[in-house]
Design a protein around this motif. Structure first.
Motif, PDB file in Angstrom:
ATOM      1  N   LEU A 238       0.803  -1.215   0.000  1.00 22.46           N
ATOM      2  CA  LEU A 238       0.000   0.000   0.000  1.00 22.46           C
ATOM      3  C   LEU A 238       0.839   1.270   0.000  1.00 22.46           C
ATOM      4  O   LEU A 238       0.324   2.340  -0.268  1.00 22.46           O
ATOM      5  N   ALA A 239       2.114   1.158   0.349  1.00 25.38           N
ATOM      6  CA  ALA A 239       2.951   2.356   0.428  1.00 25.38           C
ATOM      7  C   ALA A 239       3.147   2.961  -0.958  1.00 25.38           C
ATOM      8  O   ALA A 239       3.486   2.266  -1.907  1.00 25.38           O
ATOM      9  N   CYS A 240       2.919   4.262  -1.070  1.00 21.85           N
ATOM     10  CA  CYS A 240       3.099   4.933  -2.352  1.00 21.85           C
ATOM     11  C   CYS A 240       4.574   5.288  -2.536  1.00 21.85           C
ATOM     12  O   CYS A 240       5.192   5.862  -1.637  1.00 21.85           O
ATOM     13  N   PRO A 241       5.167   4.983  -3.678  1.00 22.31           N
ATOM     14  CA  PRO A 241       6.589   5.273  -3.904  1.00 22.31           C
ATOM     15  C   PRO A 241       6.869   6.717  -4.297  1.00 22.31           C
ATOM     16  O   PRO A 241       8.010   7.071  -4.550  1.00 22.31           O
ATOM     17  N   ILE A 242       5.833   7.551  -4.339  1.00 26.45           N
ATOM     18  CA  ILE A 242       5.994   8.935  -4.791  1.00 26.45           C
ATOM     19  C   ILE A 242       5.862   9.893  -3.621  1.00 26.45           C
ATOM     20  O   ILE A 242       4.945   9.770  -2.802  1.00 26.45           O
ATOM     21  N   ASN A 243       6.768  10.845  -3.547  1.00 22.93           N
ATOM     22  CA  ASN A 243       6.679  11.922  -2.551  1.00 22.93           C
ATOM     23  C   ASN A 243       6.023  13.135  -3.217  1.00 22.93           C
ATOM     24  O   ASN A 243       6.608  13.763  -4.091  1.00 22.93           O
ATOM     25  N   PHE A 244       4.817  13.466  -2.786  1.00 19.18           N
ATOM     26  CA  PHE A 244       4.066  14.550  -3.414  1.00 19.18           C
ATOM     27  C   PHE A 244       4.315  15.916  -2.767  1.00 19.18           C
ATOM     28  O   PHE A 244       3.545  16.851  -2.986  1.00 19.18           O
ATOM     29  N   GLY A 245       5.393  16.022  -2.022  1.00 23.44           N
ATOM     30  CA  GLY A 245       5.711  17.302  -1.389  1.00 23.44           C
ATOM     31  C   GLY A 245       5.900  18.431  -2.391  1.00 23.44           C
ATOM     32  O   GLY A 245       5.753  19.610  -2.045  1.00 23.44           O
ATOM     33  N   TYR A 246       6.214  18.079  -3.638  1.00 21.49           N
ATOM     34  CA  TYR A 246       6.431  19.115  -4.660  1.00 21.49           C
ATOM     35  C   TYR A 246       5.173  19.942  -4.913  1.00 21.49           C
ATOM     36  O   TYR A 246       5.250  21.061  -5.410  1.00 21.49           O
ATOM     37  N   VAL A 247       4.009  19.391  -4.569  1.00 21.14           N
ATOM     38  CA  VAL A 247       2.746  20.120  -4.783  1.00 21.14           C
ATOM     39  C   VAL A 247       2.776  21.457  -4.061  1.00 21.14           C
ATOM     40  O   VAL A 247       2.205  22.443  -4.532  1.00 21.14           O
ATOM     41  N   ARG A 248       3.471  21.499  -2.906  1.00 20.98           N
ATOM     42  CA  ARG A 248       3.549  22.740  -2.129  1.00 20.98           C
ATOM     43  C   ARG A 248       4.754  23.591  -2.509  1.00 20.98           C
ATOM     44  O   ARG A 248       4.892  24.708  -2.021  1.00 20.98           O
ATOM     45  N   ASN A 249       5.611  23.074  -3.378  1.00 19.63           N
ATOM     46  CA  ASN A 249       6.867  23.777  -3.680  1.00 19.63           C
ATOM     47  C   ASN A 249       6.928  24.396  -5.069  1.00 19.63           C
ATOM     48  O   ASN A 249       7.717  25.310  -5.300  1.00 19.63           O
ATOM     49  N   ILE A 250       6.131  23.893  -5.993  1.00 14.69           N
ATOM     50  CA  ILE A 250       6.196  24.434  -7.348  1.00 14.69           C
ATOM     51  C   ILE A 250       5.076  25.454  -7.573  1.00 14.69           C
ATOM     52  O   ILE A 250       4.134  25.545  -6.790  1.00 14.69           O
ATOM     53  N   THR A 251       5.195  26.204  -8.645  1.00 14.70           N
ATOM     54  CA  THR A 251       4.207  27.212  -8.989  1.00 14.70           C
ATOM     55  C   THR A 251       3.175  26.621  -9.936  1.00 14.70           C
ATOM     56  O   THR A 251       3.500  26.248 -11.060  1.00 14.70           O
ATOM     57  N   TRP A 252       1.918  26.531  -9.480  1.00 15.93           N
ATOM     58  CA  TRP A 252       0.905  25.932 -10.336  1.00 15.93           C
ATOM     59  C   TRP A 252      -0.475  26.543 -10.125  1.00 15.93           C
ATOM     60  O   TRP A 252      -1.475  26.044 -10.626  1.00 15.93           O
TER      61      TRP A 252
ATOM     62  N   ALA B 104       6.454  11.202 -13.219  1.00 15.33           N
ATOM     63  CA  ALA B 104       7.775  11.453 -13.808  1.00 15.33           C
ATOM     64  C   ALA B 104       8.865  11.225 -12.772  1.00 15.33           C
ATOM     65  O   ALA B 104       9.936  10.686 -13.071  1.00 15.33           O
ATOM     66  N   GLN B 105       8.584  11.622 -11.527  1.00 14.76           N
ATOM     67  CA  GLN B 105       9.517  11.364 -10.426  1.00 14.76           C
ATOM     68  C   GLN B 105       9.695   9.859 -10.239  1.00 14.76           C
ATOM     69  O   GLN B 105      10.813   9.362 -10.052  1.00 14.76           O
ATOM     70  N   HIS B 106       8.586   9.128 -10.299  1.00 15.05           N
ATOM     71  CA  HIS B 106       8.623   7.666 -10.162  1.00 15.05           C
ATOM     72  C   HIS B 106       9.436   7.029 -11.292  1.00 15.05           C
ATOM     73  O   HIS B 106      10.225   6.107 -11.061  1.00 15.05           O
ATOM     74  N   LEU B 107       9.258   7.530 -12.505  1.00 18.95           N
ATOM     75  CA  LEU B 107      10.030   7.016 -13.645  1.00 18.95           C
ATOM     76  C   LEU B 107      11.515   7.282 -13.454  1.00 18.95           C
ATOM     77  O   LEU B 107      12.358   6.413 -13.732  1.00 18.95           O
ATOM     78  N   ASN B 108      11.853   8.446 -12.961  1.00 23.07           N
ATOM     79  CA  ASN B 108      13.246   8.817 -12.750  1.00 23.07           C
ATOM     80  C   ASN B 108      13.938   7.883 -11.763  1.00 23.07           C
ATOM     81  O   ASN B 108      15.122   7.561 -11.918  1.00 23.07           O
TER      82      ASN B 108
ATOM     83  N   SER C 179      12.613   4.651 -10.688  1.00 24.48           N
ATOM     84  CA  SER C 179      12.384   3.213 -10.867  1.00 24.48           C
ATOM     85  C   SER C 179      12.495   2.719 -12.307  1.00 24.48           C
ATOM     86  O   SER C 179      12.501   1.507 -12.543  1.00 24.48           O
ATOM     87  N   SER C 180      12.564   3.660 -13.273  1.00 22.83           N
ATOM     88  CA  SER C 180      12.548   3.318 -14.704  1.00 22.83           C
ATOM     89  C   SER C 180      11.218   2.730 -15.154  1.00 22.83           C
ATOM     90  O   SER C 180      11.124   2.166 -16.245  1.00 22.83           O
ATOM     91  N   MET C 181      10.172   2.860 -14.318  1.00 18.87           N
ATOM     92  CA  MET C 181       8.826   2.395 -14.670  1.00 18.87           C
ATOM     93  C   MET C 181       7.915   3.607 -14.860  1.00 18.87           C
ATOM     94  O   MET C 181       7.910   4.518 -14.035  1.00 18.87           O
ATOM     95  N   PHE C 182       7.155   3.588 -15.936  1.00 13.43           N
ATOM     96  CA  PHE C 182       6.290   4.734 -16.245  1.00 13.43           C
ATOM     97  C   PHE C 182       5.102   4.846 -15.292  1.00 13.43           C
ATOM     98  O   PHE C 182       4.748   5.939 -14.868  1.00 13.43           O
TER      99      PHE C 182
ATOM    100  N   GLY D 179      10.975  13.006 -16.784  1.00 12.03           N
ATOM    101  CA  GLY D 179      11.616  12.105 -15.827  1.00 12.03           C
ATOM    102  C   GLY D 179      12.917  11.494 -16.278  1.00 12.03           C
ATOM    103  O   GLY D 179      13.679  10.995 -15.453  1.00 12.03           O
ATOM    104  N   SER D 180      13.208  11.553 -17.598  1.00 10.43           N
ATOM    105  CA  SER D 180      14.410  10.874 -18.079  1.00 10.43           C
ATOM    106  C   SER D 180      15.334  11.766 -18.905  1.00 10.43           C
ATOM    107  O   SER D 180      16.537  11.528 -18.940  1.00 10.43           O
ATOM    108  N   VAL D 181      14.779  12.793 -19.559  1.00  5.64           N
ATOM    109  CA  VAL D 181      15.585  13.576 -20.503  1.00  5.64           C
ATOM    110  C   VAL D 181      16.053  14.917 -19.934  1.00  5.64           C
ATOM    111  O   VAL D 181      17.253  15.216 -19.953  1.00  5.64           O
ATOM    112  N   ASN D 182      15.111  15.717 -19.442  1.00  7.38           N
ATOM    113  CA  ASN D 182      15.482  17.070 -19.016  1.00  7.38           C
ATOM    114  C   ASN D 182      16.407  17.043 -17.803  1.00  7.38           C
ATOM    115  O   ASN D 182      16.194  16.268 -16.864  1.00  7.38           O
TER     116      ASN D 182
END
Length: 263
Positions: free
Chosen positions: A27-41, A72-76, A78-81, A194-197
């Motif tokens: 059940l543990a999510c492998p993604i840290n969504f803290g960026y939601v509070r850090n980026i401009t959106w 994209a963070q997860h892909l970076n 784990s290499s899984m989309f 997640g892989s190029v930029n």
């Protein structure tokens, strides 16, 4: 006899402990969504309670783009989309919802905009591409994305990168699977971010260019400031102010009573 049962008891306890841990790991999510509070959106439609709740709304577009940054963070890492199973996907949506709620985005937007099954690895999802190895096998390691999306993504650089993404997924992916345009576009965006930029997933250019998160810095910072300090005002400043007012009023009344007695 009792001593011979000790190893069996130990194995039994370990087995129970292991079984109780496995679901937690799944059940543990492998993604840290803290960026939601850090980026401009900043998107005002996501904070307006009177906004029309629809899967095709402007807010849903924003919510999907925000969640895609996490993929994209997860892909970076784990290499899984996409995510490994439905339980993990549900867990991630819950974590994502908590981060949005911390900014006072109504919780119904996540359930309205995002279907957990859509983000689970599936052989039918855009030509069966589940990993970077699958991408390289079908698309190749040298694409227009690698040429035009590697560095800064502002102004004309962004236009060139978006064109590269569009050409790549239409010429390399859509030729094989015409019915999955949305999913193939998502994979191309995830690959780019997640892989190029090279500037990282919380880069303003990556968020605004690849995922079209165009909120202004002023609005987002203003909203973040308001959210962070609203509770301070409600639970600290306001009660303190009321106590001071009542204290001054009682002092004034006490002074008035004493003055009347003296007179």
């Amino acid at each position: 006899m009792p001593s011979s049962n000790i190893p069996l008891l130990t194995i039994h306890i370990v087995s129970i402990f292991s079984l109780s841990i496995v679901p937690l790991m799944i059940l543990a999510c492998p993604i840290n969504f803290g960026y939601v509070r850090n980026i401009t959106w900043y998107d005002p439609t996501c904070f307006n309670v009177s906004s029309i709740i629809s899967n095709n709304s402007q807010c849903c577009h924003t919510i999907k783009s925000l969640f895609s940054l996490g993929l994209a963070q997860h892909l970076n890492v784990s290499s899984m989309f996409l995510l490994p199973d439905n339980l993990t996907s549900v867990s991630c949506l819950k974590d994502f919802q908590v981060e949005l709620a911390s900014l006072e985005v109504p919780t119904h937007w996540v359930s309205t905009c995002l279907d957990p099954e859509y983000f689970v690895s599936n052989p039918s999802f855009c030509d069966g591409i589940e990993s970077l190895d699958d991408w390289f096998r079908i698309v190749g390691k040298k694409t227009l994305i690698n040429t035009f999306c590697k560095d800064n993504l502002f102004d004309n650089h962004c236009i060139n990168c978006l064109s590269a993404i569009r050409i790549t997924y239409r010429s390399k992916l859509m030729l094989i699977d015409h019915s999955n345009e949305e999913s193939c576009l998502l994979l191309a965006q995830l690959y780019t971010a997640g892989s190029v930029n090279i500037h990282g997933l919380e880069s303003k250019d990556v968020a605004s260019c690849i995922f079209d998160l165009n909120g202004t810095i002023t609005n987002m910072h203003h909203h973040s400031f308001f959210v962070k300090h609203k509770y301070v005002f409600r639970y600290v400043i306001l009660p303190s102010t009321l106590l001071m007012v009542f204290g001054a009023w009682f002092s004034f009344m006490d002074w008035g009573i004493k003055k009347c007695k003296i007179m």
